[in-house]
Enzyme design. Structure first.
Site, PDB file in Angstrom:
ATOM      1  N   HIS A   1    -132.607  -0.710 -54.139  1.00  0.00           N
ATOM      2  CA  HIS A   1    -132.837   0.049 -55.375  1.00  0.00           C
ATOM      3  C   HIS A   1    -131.891   1.237 -55.503  1.00  0.00           C
ATOM      4  O   HIS A   1    -131.819   1.863 -56.567  1.00  0.00           O
ATOM      5  CB  HIS A   1    -134.302   0.485 -55.492  1.00  0.00           C
TER       6      HIS A   1
ATOM      7  N   ASP B   1    -127.776   2.006 -39.329  1.00  0.00           N
ATOM      8  CA  ASP B   1    -127.552   2.967 -40.410  1.00  0.00           C
ATOM      9  C   ASP B   1    -126.203   3.652 -40.199  1.00  0.00           C
ATOM     10  O   ASP B   1    -125.488   3.359 -39.235  1.00  0.00           O
ATOM     11  CB  ASP B   1    -128.695   3.994 -40.481  1.00  0.00           C
TER      12      ASP B   1
END
Length: 380
Positions: A285, A247
């Site tokens: 998304h 991340d």
């Protein structure tokens, strides 16, 4: 001058009254009234959401749960357990709980001896309790989704329709939630806790419904894995897997140490660590198609040729669906549109097109009992 017969006036008046009192007229009047009631319901739908937020902030589900193995308790007992409440107002709490009882968030029992009403948990509020064996705690996710940042941006939605551009950016002058999170440590922690919360729910369903999907893997990268909660749970269940949590640097900086998991800071738009398989939970998304194709192409470069695959955990919209989570999927689509740069939920046809452009022409969708599905995708 024409004078109307009193007899004809009487017939006309009677017919008009009968018409007005006919079943069809009653039906139309009922529809009009229901329509008005529906608008009132939507007008104040935010009250339900924010009243429940208040109950979570006051830790009412935890207070009830911790009292005598979750037995119902009185308002007086609840309010005495609220932290940092120098002068609590029990009348406010009573009115909040009255609404939440009507919404089946809490239960109420009126003792036959006329004593104080007793408030208990329901199957809904048990999802807001810390330390429950049966339920995963959704409180952190609820608090992030009702945060002032995410709710405030909705006030700019009509402006986005008129002018284009993202409502979140119009509201806060920032391109994305991650820009704010990198500058607001408190919000960053809340956001990471919320994402970890979804991971805990999903891993339970994935281990049950996708257990064979991890068997052959030696290494797995959780792309955009937050603070590493999900990959750590996978490694616990499959200790033969080398887990990598990947991340952004400000996220990895707050990640705890987990056995069998390495934390790597980086940017998925530039390069992704190599592994047998990559996991993308609620990542694609967040982005428009162009950005997703770029991410997918980087994924394609990072996975092993022989057994490599991509494990996407995301919503698959069902345009005509009426299953348990279908409505939530469409609400989430607007949530993505408002708060993320190009974010959207996708139908299967949209996923198929995206995967093909990203280098994954083969895929299968695996349903699990959750808002999301698993999309297992394979390279050319």
């Amino acid at each position: 001058m024409h004078v109307q017969s009193p007899f004809l006036v009487c017939i006309f008046t009677t017919e008009k009254r009968e018409l007005m009192e006919s079943p069809e007229a009653d039906h139309q009047a009922s529809l009009r009234l229901r329509g008005q009631a529906e608008i009132w319901r939507h007008m104040f739908a935010f009250v339900d959401s924010l009243a429940l937020k208040c109950a979570i902030e006051l830790q009412i589900p935890d207070i009830i749960h911790s009292h005598g193995a979750g037995r119902p308790i009185t308002l007086s007992q609840i309010i005495s357990c609220i932290d940092n409440a120098p002068s609590p107002d029990i009348s406010y709490l009573e009115r909040i709980m009255r609404l939440l009882v009507r919404r089946n968030i809490f239960s109420i029992d009126h003792p036959s001896d006329g004593g104080e009403p007793l408030y208990g948990l329901t199957h809904s509020s048990r999802w807001l309790v810390n330390g429950s064996d049966e339920y995963t705690n959704l409180s952190a996710l609820y608090l992030i989704e009702t945060h002032a940042y995410l709710v405030g941006s909705w006030n700019f939605l009509s402006q986005s329709v008129k002018e284009g551009g993202m409502a979140f950016e119009k509201a806060f002058g920032k391109r994305s939630l991650w820009d704010l999170a990198s500058q607001d440590n408190r919000f960053n922690k809340l956001f990471n806790d919320g994402m970890a919360c979804t991971g805990r729910i999903l891993i339970r369903e994935m281990v049950a419904g996708y257990k064979d999907g991890f068997d052959c893997l030696r290494s797995l990268v959780d792309v955009g894995g937050g603070i590493g909660g999900m990959i750590s749970e996978i490694v616990k269940s499959y200790p033969h897997i080398k887990g990598i949590n990947f991340d952004l640097p400000h996220v990895i900086a707050t990640a705890p140490v987990y056995d069998g998991v390495s934390h790597i800071a980086g940017d998925m738009f530039h390069q992704i660590p190599n592994a047998d398989a990559l996991l993308l939970k609620w990542v694609l998304h967040d982005w428009d198609d162009e950005a997703c194709v770029k991410i997918l192409k980087n994924c394609r470069k990072a996975i092993a040729e022989e057994i490599g695959k991509l494990i996407i955990v995301d919503v698959v919209l069902q345009p005509d669906g009426n299953e348990l989570f279908d409505d939530t999927g469409f609400a989430f689509d607007l949530h993505m549109m408002v708060n993320n740069p190009g974010g959207k939920e996708r139908t299967e046809l949209q996923w198929k097109k995206l995967l093909e452009e990203g280098g994954f022409p083969r895929y299968k969708i695996i349903k699990i009992p959750a808002l999301q599905s698993i999309i297992e995708a394979y390279p050319e």
